[in-house]
Design an enzyme around this catalytic site. Sequence first.
Site, short mmCIF file in Angstrom:
data_model
loop_
_atom_site.label_atom_id
_atom_site.label_comp_id
_atom_site.label_asym_id
_atom_site.label_seq_id
_atom_site.Cartn_x
_atom_site.Cartn_y
_atom_site.Cartn_z
N PHE A 138 0.85 -1.19 0.00
CA PHE A 138 0.00 0.00 0.00
C PHE A 138 0.88 1.24 0.00
O PHE A 138 1.66 1.45 0.92
CB PHE A 138 -0.96 0.05 1.20
CG PHE A 138 -1.90 1.22 1.09
CD1 PHE A 138 -3.06 1.14 0.33
CD2 PHE A 138 -1.60 2.44 1.70
CE1 PHE A 138 -3.90 2.23 0.18
CE2 PHE A 138 -2.45 3.54 1.56
CZ PHE A 138 -3.60 3.43 0.80
N ASP A 166 9.21 2.84 1.95
CA ASP A 166 8.03 3.62 2.29
C ASP A 166 7.80 3.46 3.80
O ASP A 166 7.29 2.43 4.24
CB ASP A 166 6.81 3.14 1.49
CG ASP A 166 5.56 3.96 1.81
OD1 ASP A 166 5.57 4.69 2.83
OD2 ASP A 166 4.57 3.86 1.06
N LYS A 190 2.27 10.83 7.44
CA LYS A 190 1.42 10.54 8.60
C LYS A 190 1.89 11.24 9.88
O LYS A 190 1.63 12.43 10.04
CB LYS A 190 1.29 9.03 8.75
CG LYS A 190 0.51 8.46 7.56
CD LYS A 190 -0.13 7.12 7.79
CE LYS A 190 -1.13 6.82 6.68
NZ LYS A 190 -0.83 5.67 5.87
C1 LIG Z 1 -1.02 5.78 4.41
C2 LIG Z 1 0.10 5.30 3.56
C3 LIG Z 1 0.38 5.91 2.33
C4 LIG Z 1 -0.49 7.00 1.73
O1 LIG Z 1 -0.53 8.14 2.52
P1 LIG Z 1 -1.73 9.21 2.26
O2 LIG Z 1 -1.37 10.34 3.17
O3 LIG Z 1 -3.00 8.52 2.62
O4 LIG Z 1 -1.67 9.58 0.82
C5 LIG Z 1 1.47 5.46 1.63
N1 LIG Z 1 2.24 4.46 2.09
C6 LIG Z 1 2.00 3.85 3.27
C7 LIG Z 1 2.90 2.75 3.73
C8 LIG Z 1 0.91 4.23 4.04
O5 LIG Z 1 0.63 3.59 5.18
#
Ligand SMILES: *Cc1c(COP(=O)(O)O)cnc(C)c1O
Length: 427
Positions: free
Chosen positions: A159, A244, A273
């Site tokens: 994700f 990520d 986040k």
């Molecule tokens: C939440 C998340 C995203 C996307 O972030 P948004 O602020 O919702 O665009 C990307 N990568 C990971 C691992 C995430 O948990």
Amino acid sequence: MTSQPRAGHEPAFRPLPLSDTATDLIAREKAFGANNYDPLPVVLARGEGSWLTDVDGRRYLDLMSAYSAVSFGHAHPRILGALVAQAQQLGVTSRAYHNAALPRLFERLAGLTGLDRVLPANGGAEAVETALKAARKWGHKVKGIPEGRAEIIGCDGNFHGRSIAVIGLSTEPQYRDGFGPFPAGLSTIPYGDSEALERAITPRTAAFLVEPIQGEGGIIVPPPGYLARCAEICRRHRVLLICDEIQTGLGRCGRFLASEHDGVRPDAVILGKALGGGLLPVSALVGTDDLMQVFHPGDHGSTFGGNPLAAAVAIAALDVLEDEKLVERSAELGAWLLDELSDLRSHIVRDVRGRGLFVGIEVDPRYVGARPVVDRLLARGILSKDTHGTVVRIAPPLNIRREDLAWAVARIRATFRELERDLKRAA
Ligand SMILES: *Cc1c(COP(=O)(O)O)cnc(C)c1O
């Protein structure tokens, strides 16, 4: 000109009766909002620390932390103070000018990650897009991949957000359905399998994009040493390793970056986040000089990225992380939590896994799905979230009080006992 409804047309907007009861608010959201979420039936009105209050005054313990965006709790006084003070000074300038807060954030993030340069953005997906652009351009301009042929490898079950390029890398049919066509040059391999990475790399591979622990994928912890092996393979083939860490970073997994567990320094990390201190969207791509040299003035940008308000809040969030020793706290409290939950002794529970305060309880779908568990926890005053149908995610603020977490563990136990009882009765 005054705007009047044209003859023969009903005005589009028909307000619902005004009332602030939970039922009416939910009805209004359903009536006027796009239907792309299915929230739990609770309408939150206030938050302080790890506790939330709904519009009817009921209190809930937050074991979800807005997918780790609220890792430092709701309305942290120090982060809130920084927000208000900066908002009174200077909010948004655009990057057409320098501002006093951003350089401090850059220096801080470079220091904390051991990397060289920072490119600020707002949401997570935007920072992932930035990483994909950087990787492709590095592939073409530095590695010498023929223009337009760079490839990026991701993992099954990943994700990384919701933009078109990013869902082009997704293996979740629902995230892709109807949204194509997708950009070329993206592929995936099984997660946790470093040999699959070795096999997938070609001379046109620019980067491998990976989550140190898959969050939305169901709190999937790869085998020990996985990331270290990937880093070695990437180095040997001159492929960028991009982690990520939007959800796993900033202490969530018991280290500042989850990739530190494997002693790995990636070529780039993506943060988001929690970087916004639970108050603003703030994200960043942090990378080596070798990667970040691809950017020249005008190549890439964002109107709000790196604005003084966001930078000041991010700095305050990093201050809180450091001064409250939340990385260590996440490691210590997380180990305790994992230990307690591993002892649930319920045949409904298939697995309990995680690292730091990033824990998933996987239930056995033959008996129950994750959503009914989450609903029952809600009824007992606990906010959690189901992911992938079978996993209940437990990721409280890193500064949750130990006694609050213990309170929650007792309720989680009681919930599984109750489920066992109900299943037995129904059988
Ligand atoms: C939440 C998340 C995203 C996307 O972030 P948004 O602020 O919702 O665009 C990307 N990568 C990971 C691992 C995430 O948990």
